[in-house]
Design a protein around this motif. Structure first.
Motif, PDB file in Angstrom:
ATOM      1  N   PHE A 147       0.871  -1.171   0.000  1.00  0.00           N
ATOM      2  CA  PHE A 147       0.000   0.000   0.000  1.00  0.00           C
ATOM      3  C   PHE A 147       0.903   1.214   0.000  1.00  0.00           C
ATOM      4  O   PHE A 147       1.824   1.313   0.804  1.00  0.00           O
ATOM      5  CB  PHE A 147      -0.890   0.006   1.247  1.00  0.00           C
ATOM      6  CG  PHE A 147      -1.877   1.140   1.253  1.00  0.00           C
ATOM      7  CD1 PHE A 147      -3.096   1.025   0.605  1.00  0.00           C
ATOM      8  CD2 PHE A 147      -1.582   2.332   1.902  1.00  0.00           C
ATOM      9  CE1 PHE A 147      -4.010   2.071   0.604  1.00  0.00           C
ATOM     10  CE2 PHE A 147      -2.481   3.380   1.906  1.00  0.00           C
ATOM     11  CZ  PHE A 147      -3.704   3.248   1.262  1.00  0.00           C
TER      12      PHE A 147
ATOM     13  N   ASP B 149       1.533   7.553  -4.681  1.00  0.00           N
ATOM     14  CA  ASP B 149       1.427   7.483  -6.130  1.00  0.00           C
ATOM     15  C   ASP B 149       2.693   6.993  -6.826  1.00  0.00           C
ATOM     16  O   ASP B 149       2.770   7.020  -8.045  1.00  0.00           O
ATOM     17  CB  ASP B 149       0.987   8.817  -6.701  1.00  0.00           C
ATOM     18  CG  ASP B 149       1.982   9.942  -6.425  1.00  0.00           C
ATOM     19  OD1 ASP B 149       3.056   9.687  -5.846  1.00  0.00           O
ATOM     20  OD2 ASP B 149       1.679  11.072  -6.796  1.00  0.00           O
TER      21      ASP B 149
ATOM     22  N   ASN C 258       3.059   4.400 -10.510  1.00  0.00           N
ATOM     23  CA  ASN C 258       2.097   4.543 -11.601  1.00  0.00           C
ATOM     24  C   ASN C 258       1.106   5.674 -11.374  1.00  0.00           C
ATOM     25  O   ASN C 258       0.080   5.730 -12.037  1.00  0.00           O
ATOM     26  CB  ASN C 258       1.355   3.232 -11.836  1.00  0.00           C
ATOM     27  CG  ASN C 258       0.454   2.853 -10.681  1.00  0.00           C
ATOM     28  OD1 ASN C 258       0.558   3.407  -9.605  1.00  0.00           O
ATOM     29  ND2 ASN C 258      -0.423   1.896 -10.896  1.00  0.00           N
TER      30      ASN C 258
ATOM     31  N   ARG D 122      -0.913   6.275  -8.955  1.00  0.00           N
ATOM     32  CA  ARG D 122      -2.163   5.910  -8.289  1.00  0.00           C
ATOM     33  C   ARG D 122      -1.884   5.587  -6.823  1.00  0.00           C
ATOM     34  O   ARG D 122      -0.950   4.883  -6.506  1.00  0.00           O
ATOM     35  CB  ARG D 122      -2.808   4.717  -8.976  1.00  0.00           C
ATOM     36  CG  ARG D 122      -3.240   5.024 -10.396  1.00  0.00           C
ATOM     37  CD  ARG D 122      -3.867   3.840 -11.062  1.00  0.00           C
ATOM     38  NE  ARG D 122      -5.086   3.413 -10.409  1.00  0.00           N
ATOM     39  CZ  ARG D 122      -6.301   3.820 -10.735  1.00  0.00           C
ATOM     40  NH1 ARG D 122      -6.451   4.676 -11.718  1.00  0.00           N
ATOM     41  NH2 ARG D 122      -7.360   3.363 -10.110  1.00  0.00           N
TER      42      ARG D 122
ATOM     43  N   HIS E  31      -3.629   0.162  -2.815  1.00  0.00           N
ATOM     44  CA  HIS E  31      -3.028  -1.165  -2.820  1.00  0.00           C
ATOM     45  C   HIS E  31      -2.478  -1.469  -4.208  1.00  0.00           C
ATOM     46  O   HIS E  31      -3.109  -1.151  -5.214  1.00  0.00           O
ATOM     47  CB  HIS E  31      -4.064  -2.230  -2.445  1.00  0.00           C
ATOM     48  CG  HIS E  31      -4.474  -2.161  -1.021  1.00  0.00           C
ATOM     49  ND1 HIS E  31      -5.539  -1.399  -0.606  1.00  0.00           N
ATOM     50  CD2 HIS E  31      -3.949  -2.734   0.075  1.00  0.00           C
ATOM     51  CE1 HIS E  31      -5.659  -1.515   0.703  1.00  0.00           C
ATOM     52  NE2 HIS E  31      -4.711  -2.317   1.139  1.00  0.00           N
ATOM     53  N   LYS E  32      -1.297  -2.103  -4.225  1.00  0.00           N
ATOM     54  CA  LYS E  32      -0.647  -2.407  -5.494  1.00  0.00           C
ATOM     55  C   LYS E  32       0.012  -3.774  -5.440  1.00  0.00           C
ATOM     56  O   LYS E  32       0.312  -4.279  -4.366  1.00  0.00           O
ATOM     57  CB  LYS E  32       0.419  -1.360  -5.810  1.00  0.00           C
ATOM     58  CG  LYS E  32      -0.141   0.036  -5.947  1.00  0.00           C
ATOM     59  CD  LYS E  32       0.935   1.042  -6.223  1.00  0.00           C
ATOM     60  CE  LYS E  32       0.325   2.434  -6.265  1.00  0.00           C
ATOM     61  NZ  LYS E  32       1.310   3.454  -6.529  1.00  0.00           N
TER      62      LYS E  32
ATOM     63  N   ARG F  82      -3.242   1.949 -14.518  1.00  0.00           N
ATOM     64  CA  ARG F  82      -3.389   0.885 -13.516  1.00  0.00           C
ATOM     65  C   ARG F  82      -2.308  -0.176 -13.662  1.00  0.00           C
ATOM     66  O   ARG F  82      -1.931  -0.815 -12.697  1.00  0.00           O
ATOM     67  CB  ARG F  82      -4.764   0.230 -13.643  1.00  0.00           C
ATOM     68  CG  ARG F  82      -5.887   1.143 -13.213  1.00  0.00           C
ATOM     69  CD  ARG F  82      -7.241   0.482 -13.334  1.00  0.00           C
ATOM     70  NE  ARG F  82      -7.270  -0.785 -12.621  1.00  0.00           N
ATOM     71  CZ  ARG F  82      -7.860  -1.892 -13.087  1.00  0.00           C
ATOM     72  NH1 ARG F  82      -8.462  -1.889 -14.255  1.00  0.00           N
ATOM     73  NH2 ARG F  82      -7.853  -2.983 -12.371  1.00  0.00           N
TER      74      ARG F  82
ATOM     75  N   HIS G  78       0.724  -3.096 -10.598  1.00  0.00           N
ATOM     76  CA  HIS G  78      -0.706  -3.180 -10.945  1.00  0.00           C
ATOM     77  C   HIS G  78      -1.492  -2.656  -9.755  1.00  0.00           C
ATOM     78  O   HIS G  78      -1.327  -3.121  -8.642  1.00  0.00           O
ATOM     79  CB  HIS G  78      -1.094  -4.616 -11.252  1.00  0.00           C
ATOM     80  CG  HIS G  78      -2.557  -4.803 -11.530  1.00  0.00           C
ATOM     81  ND1 HIS G  78      -3.280  -3.973 -12.379  1.00  0.00           N
ATOM     82  CD2 HIS G  78      -3.420  -5.722 -11.093  1.00  0.00           C
ATOM     83  CE1 HIS G  78      -4.520  -4.393 -12.439  1.00  0.00           C
ATOM     84  NE2 HIS G  78      -4.635  -5.453 -11.654  1.00  0.00           N
ATOM     85  N   ALA G  79      -2.313  -1.665  -9.993  1.00  0.00           N
ATOM     86  CA  ALA G  79      -3.162  -1.092  -8.950  1.00  0.00           C
ATOM     87  C   ALA G  79      -4.608  -1.467  -9.289  1.00  0.00           C
ATOM     88  O   ALA G  79      -5.232  -0.799 -10.101  1.00  0.00           O
ATOM     89  CB  ALA G  79      -2.999   0.412  -8.887  1.00  0.00           C
TER      90      ALA G  79
END
Length: 72
Positions: free
Chosen positions: A6, A9, A12, A14, A17-18, A45, A70-71
């Motif tokens: 977590f 930004d 990516n 954003r 969570h990723k 994303r 990847h989000a």
């Protein structure tokens, strides 16, 4: 390597969570990006962790591997 985290930004643009996935074949990363996102290597994303590896906004030429974030 697959890691969940977590964060802000970083990676990516954003917040949230990723998943970071290392050593993904470029063709697989590009397909995932087209199917789940905007097809851009450098944002969205699904994006390369190291945007400097991108060819503009395109994924680098194959054969290669990239680390992606990847989000969901």
């Amino acid at each position: 390597m697959v890691a969940g985290f977590f964060t802000g930004d970083a990676g990516n643009g954003r917040f949230g969570h990723k998943l970071a996935i290392a050593g993904v074949p470029v063709a697989v990363a590009a397909r995932l990006d087209r199917d789940a996102d905007d097809g851009r290597c450098d944002a969205g994303r699904v994006a390369a962790l190291d945007a400097a590896r991108c060819d503009g906004d395109d994924w680098p030429p194959v054969p290669a591997t990239v680390d992606i974030v990847h989000a969901p």
